[in-house]
Design a protein around this motif. Structure first.
Motif, PDB file in Angstrom:
ATOM      1  N   CYS A   1      10.676 -42.214 -26.754  1.00 61.38           N
ATOM      2  CA  CYS A   1      10.815 -43.058 -27.940  1.00 61.38           C
ATOM      3  C   CYS A   1       9.454 -43.454 -28.494  1.00 61.38           C
ATOM      4  CB  CYS A   1      11.672 -44.275 -27.649  1.00 61.38           C
ATOM      5  SG  CYS A   1      10.870 -45.502 -26.645  1.00 61.38           S
TER       6      CYS A   1
ATOM      7  N   GLU B   1      15.428 -42.030 -35.514  1.00 58.37           N
ATOM      8  CA  GLU B   1      16.244 -40.905 -35.967  1.00 58.37           C
ATOM      9  C   GLU B   1      15.393 -39.938 -36.782  1.00 58.37           C
ATOM     10  OE1 GLU B   1      18.942 -43.546 -37.732  1.00 58.37           O
ATOM     11  OE2 GLU B   1      19.386 -44.244 -35.705  1.00 58.37           O
ATOM     12  N   TYR B   2      15.934 -38.760 -36.914  1.00 60.82           N
ATOM     13  CA  TYR B   2      15.159 -37.682 -37.517  1.00 60.82           C
ATOM     14  C   TYR B   2      14.673 -38.020 -38.923  1.00 60.82           C
ATOM     15  CZ  TYR B   2      13.937 -33.172 -39.448  1.00 60.82           C
ATOM     16  OH  TYR B   2      13.258 -32.154 -40.052  1.00 60.82           O
ATOM     17  N   ASP B   3      15.535 -38.642 -39.732  1.00 59.84           N
ATOM     18  CA  ASP B   3      15.154 -38.869 -41.132  1.00 59.84           C
ATOM     19  C   ASP B   3      13.926 -39.759 -41.258  1.00 59.84           C
ATOM     20  OD1 ASP B   3      16.646 -40.941 -40.175  1.00 59.84           O
ATOM     21  OD2 ASP B   3      17.362 -41.550 -42.147  1.00 59.84           O
ATOM     22  N   ASN B   4      13.657 -40.554 -40.200  1.00 61.86           N
ATOM     23  CA  ASN B   4      12.469 -41.393 -40.235  1.00 61.86           C
ATOM     24  C   ASN B   4      11.186 -40.592 -40.133  1.00 61.86           C
ATOM     25  OD1 ASN B   4      12.568 -44.417 -40.188  1.00 61.86           O
ATOM     26  ND2 ASN B   4      14.397 -43.788 -39.061  1.00 61.86           N
ATOM     27  N   LEU B   5      11.287 -39.500 -39.418  1.00 63.87           N
ATOM     28  CA  LEU B   5      10.099 -38.677 -39.225  1.00 63.87           C
ATOM     29  C   LEU B   5       9.718 -37.994 -40.530  1.00 63.87           C
ATOM     30  CD1 LEU B   5      10.940 -37.051 -35.799  1.00 63.87           C
ATOM     31  CD2 LEU B   5       9.184 -38.731 -36.264  1.00 63.87           C
ATOM     32  N   THR B   6      10.740 -37.645 -41.301  1.00 62.50           N
ATOM     33  CA  THR B   6      10.471 -36.861 -42.497  1.00 62.50           C
ATOM     34  C   THR B   6      10.412 -37.723 -43.750  1.00 62.50           C
ATOM     35  OG1 THR B   6      12.835 -36.450 -42.553  1.00 62.50           O
ATOM     36  CG2 THR B   6      11.460 -34.728 -41.620  1.00 62.50           C
TER      37      THR B   6
END
Lengths: 392, 514
Positions: B231, B401-406
């Motif tokens: 995390c 979550e993934y959308d935070n990375l992008t």
């Protein structure tokens, strides 16, 4: 409590390995257990042939009985001494007992496949006239399971239902603790002696449960809990109850064993539905799929009990959805937070993202702590979880 | 004739001026060295003899005795090569005794006469300045380290022959031919202090964790990060030094001294200006942590002085290693006793510990985690005695979550932004604790808490209620007030208000772990 002759004979039978099932049949056959020494197998076989007692007792059971009684006759005096010692030891430990030859033996257990021969207990035994419901579920339950167990246990207890469970960690302990808190009668069925505190986490309720309820076990005092004892303990849990309510269970679990036994004993099984993606709701959902009752609130259970002519009060304290006002005009931050948390257990970060930067992380944490202080939500690990009903 | 040349050494954290005396007189030819010397010092005689020979000085067959005094201090390291060589040359009449007055020598010699890098220069130079020396002659590789001390002339030399020539010149000629080594401290501090190749802006999401880091860094609070594997605990911990308040010159000297003694200052480097960050592996031994050896060198906890000690997977450290942390966490120093004496090193660090929430790592996600409460308690309980009691802030996180990375819309706070907030809070604390030993809120004792952490009567009721619903212990009360004080400082508020208490409560230690 005093020791009478029937106690002595039951002890002797138990000592020689006669099961509760056969003893029960024997009692029916000879009327009073005190006649046991004059038992004659030939007479019985004759009677069986002439009077047609076939259905009551099978031949192999009769043979077992007669061999046991042969031993009894041989060791009668020794066994009697042992029995007296045994019972006086129980009395000194303030542990009570019952067996099928006694009046107070729970009637519910008489019609299960394998009733226990002697039940040891502290406190009370469940009342026959009052309905009893077993609440069972996973040891390592989720916050959802915790909440549901709490609501059902409280509401059923308030309505006058006796709660039966296994004192285990998780759902069991939570139901019993909450039942005690609202003054309900709850009975802990143990997989160890009634004087053994297990698990340690529930130490505090081992005393308070005795006020209105009791601790019951078929194991002798001092017996330590062993995993293999638990399934046989579970048959008593379901046996003592009218309805078995499953709060949260995985598909392969001890709870599932209880449910199987409950069905064999002809008890109704109710399950609390959950999300199909939650491993902990797997068991419940598949129970429902295969025909178990759906427990949407304590009313589901109470209605069923009322249909069986039990007299009950209303259990409704509030429904799981009551404490949250569904009005659309209430758009305060607190309510938005409650709305999010109610849908899902959420971390502070997840909430922060849900508000898309409209609230700073500082402000959000402040509001969350305030809500927690008010008892509306609870922090478990890093996640905030919704507390459905405010009982304080 | 007996010559006398000054040098110095460190013993533990203390530094001493050492006199190197050489007597060359007739008798059975020999080269004796005395004065409680470690073997590397005894070996100096071979290096000195050969390097002198290779630089054109022949050593006549005399009875040469070298004494390093005071003789009751154990001397180690290779820094005596140069003073021994100079002392020998004086006794042989090659250099005048008067020319070495007021000069301190340190340096290792190569066989060709080259001057090489040595440990422990900085503390000796500090001591030399204190004792009134005018000049220090150091290997070029060490010169910048020595030059950090103002008020003493530091000369960096590359060859023994340079030193010999230097000693033959008059003051004026020295000024013409040799230059003292100087460093621009202001430039060093302003340009290098936050020269990191990592930054908090690279951490996507994890706002709660970042906020906790701000509070921890502002008040120098010990912090516990609990989180599922992957995390970003380690990622965040590595970035904590980038937001810590800048090291002051005095703090930098303290840190540099320790690094110098440990031989951790690189060639041609000067003071340590960045806050240290140490992340020992969990298999580290107690000696490596506390400082080991007959004359103990600073251990990891002392190397983390004024910086961050990061214990990743803290529960997997050996119990004995964790026990070592007790004293430093309490007294901000470590005392090591050996047969050679008792040594004391400062170790005032900010502890950042990272652990999984439970043996399997996924609590409270009951879909994955089947650990019982007892298992969780036992797992974290390994830390409890030595560490948990002293940790003020605790934050539990989950993977983002993934959308935070992008997602590029969300602004990820950079280290610089965070540092600005922290520096303001730091300034408030400096003002508050003026005239005391305390520098940060985390150092407040009960007495100071009572004085500086006053809360309103009406908020006391709130606090009481919160303690009840959250099942907190009395022990957490003072921790909470310290953190609340820091939160209030970050908010530039004189009084601790309810919102500050609330925010501090969010970073409390879960009662499950206590």
């Amino acid at each position: 409590m005093s020791i009478n002759t029937s106690d002595i004979y039951v002890y002797m039978l138990r000592e020689k390995g006669l099961s509760g099932r056969i003893t029960l049949k024997l009692c029916k056959l000879i009327g009073n257990i005190e006649n046991i020494m004059s038992f004659d197998i030939n007479e019985c076989i004759y009677k069986r042939l002439s009077e047609g007692l076939n259905e009551q007792i099978e031949e192999k059971d009769l043979i077992k009985i007669s061999s046991v009684i042969k031993y009894l006759r041989k060791e009668e005096s020794e066994l009697k001494e042992k029995a007296k010692l045994f019972y006086s030891d129980l009395m000194s430990k303030d542990i009570k007992w019952t067996h099928p030859a006694k009046e107070d033996y729970p009637k519910r257990l008489l019609n299960i496949a394998d009733p226990p021969l002697i039940l040891f207990y502290r406190g009370k035994l469940p009342e026959e006239k009052r309905p009893s419901v077993a609440i069972v579920g996973a040891r390592e339950c989720s916050s959802y399971g915790e909440n549901v167990a709490r609501i059902f246990a409280r509401e059923l207890s308030v309505a006058g239902v006796q709660i039966i469970s296994g004192m285990a960690r998780g759902v069991d302990g939570i139901s019993q603790r909450n039942s005690i808190e609202v003054g309900g009668a709850t009975f802990g069925i143990l997989g160890c002696g009634v004087d053994v505190v297990y698990p340690k986490e529930n130490r505090d309720i081992f005393d308070s449960i005795l006020i209105d309820g009791g601790l019951i076990s078929e194991f002798e005092p001092g017996v330590m809990p062993i995993r293999k004892y638990f399934p046989s303990r579970n048959r008593i849990i379901s046996g003592l109850s009218d309805i078995v309510l499953v709060v949260e269970a995985r598909k392969k679990s001890g709870t599932y064993i209880t449910v199987t036994q409950a069905l064999e004993q002809g008890r109704d099984v109710y399950a609390v539905p959950g999300r199909i993606t939650d491993a902990l709701s797997d068991g419940c959902n598949s129970l429902i799929a295969s025909g178990a009752g759906i427990a949407l609130s304590s009313d589901s259970i109470l209605d069923e009990l009322k249909n069986r002519d039990f007299i009950l009060g209303s259990g409704r304290i509030s429904s799981p959805n009551d404490s949250y006002p569904e009005t659309s005009d209430d758009i305060s931050v607190e309510n938005s937070i409650l709305k999010y948390v109610r849908e899902n257990d959420m971390t502070l970060d997840a909430l922060y993202r849900s508000f898309a930067g409209k609230l700073s992380i500082e402000d959000l944490s402040i509001i969350l702590v305030d809500l927690e202080t008010e008892g509306k939500i609870k922090k478990i690990g890093g996640r905030y979880t919704y507390i459905p009903v405010d009982f304080t | 004739m007996v010559s006398y040349v000054n040098s110095g050494t460190v013993y533990g954290i203390n530094s001493y001026i050492i006199g190197v005396e050489t007597d060359a007189s007739s008798g059975l030819p020999a080269f004796e060295m005395v004065g409680m010397l470690a073997s590397e010092v005894k070996e100096a005689k071979e290096r000195v003899k050969v390097s002198l020979k290779n630089n054109g000085f022949s050593i006549p067959p005399l009875r040469i005795t070298v004494n390093l005094s005071p003789a009751n201090i154990r001397k180690g390291g290779t820094k005596f090569d140069l003073p021994i060589a100079i002392s020998l040359l004086i006794s042989l009449g090659e250099i005048k005794q008067t020319n070495v007055e007021g000069i301190l020598f340190l340096g290792e010699l190569g066989l060709n006469g080259e001057l090489r890098f040595v440990d422990g220069v900085l503390p000796v130079v500090i001591e030399a300045k204190k004792q009134g020396f005018k000049k220090v002659i150091l290997p070029m590789e060490n010169a910048y380290e020595g030059a950090a001390i103002e008020g003493i002339e530091v000369y960096g030399m590359e060859y023994l022959i340079d030193v010999i020539r230097f000693l033959s010149l008059s003051e004026e000629e020295i000024k013409e031919e040799y230059q003292t080594v100087n460093i621009d401290l202001d430039d060093l501090f302003t340009n290098n202090q936050y020269d990191y190749d990592v930054d908090f802006s690279e951490v996507a999401g994890q706002s709660e964790l970042k906020r906790a880091c701000v509070i921890a860094a502002a008040g120098f609070h010990h912090m516990l990060m609990i989180g599922t594997p992957g995390c970003g605990k380690t990622m965040v911990a590595k970035r904590i030094p980038t937001i810590l308040p800048p090291l002051s010159y005095e703090e930098s000297l303290e840190v540099s001294k320790i690094y110098s003694i440990a031989g951790r200052i690189n060639k041609f480097d000067s003071l340590v200006v960045k806050r240290p960050f140490n992340a020992p592996h969990h298999t580290i031994t107690e000696n490596a942590l506390s400082g080991g050896g007959n004359i103990p060198k600073p251990g990891v906890i002392s190397l983390s002085h004024r910086g961050v000690l990061f214990l990743d997977e803290a529960v997997h450290f050996e119990r004995r290693a964790l026990e070592i942390l007790r004293q430093p966490l309490e007294d901000r120093k470590i005392v090591i006793s050996r047969s050679t004496g008792t040594f004391e090193y400062p170790s005032d660090f900010m502890l950042v510990a990272a652990i999984n929430p439970c043996p399997c790592g996924y609590y409270p996600d009951r879909n994955k985690c089947r650990c019982t409460e007892v298992q969780i308690k036992n797992y974290i309980g390994k830390l409890s005695g030595p560490i948990l009691d002293r940790i003020d802030l605790c934050v539990q996180t989950e993977p983002i979550e993934y959308d935070n990375l992008t997602n590029t819309d969300v602004h990820n706070e950079s280290s610089k932004d965070m540092r600005e907030k922290i520096n303001k809070a730091r300034a408030i604390q400096a003002k508050r604790f003026i005239g005391t030993d305390i520098r940060f809120n985390s150092e407040m004792s009960v007495k100071e808490i009572e004085r500086f952490c006053v809360i309103d009567k009406k908020d006391e009721a709130f606090l009481e209620k919160a303690f009840r619903t959250m099942n907190l212990s009395a022990r957490s009360y003072h921790k909470l007030l310290r953190v609340a004080r820091t939160v209030a400082d970050l908010d530039d508020s004189v009084n601790i208000q309810k919102k500050h208490l609330s925010e501090a409560l969010n970073y409390r230690m879960s009662s499950l772990f206590m």
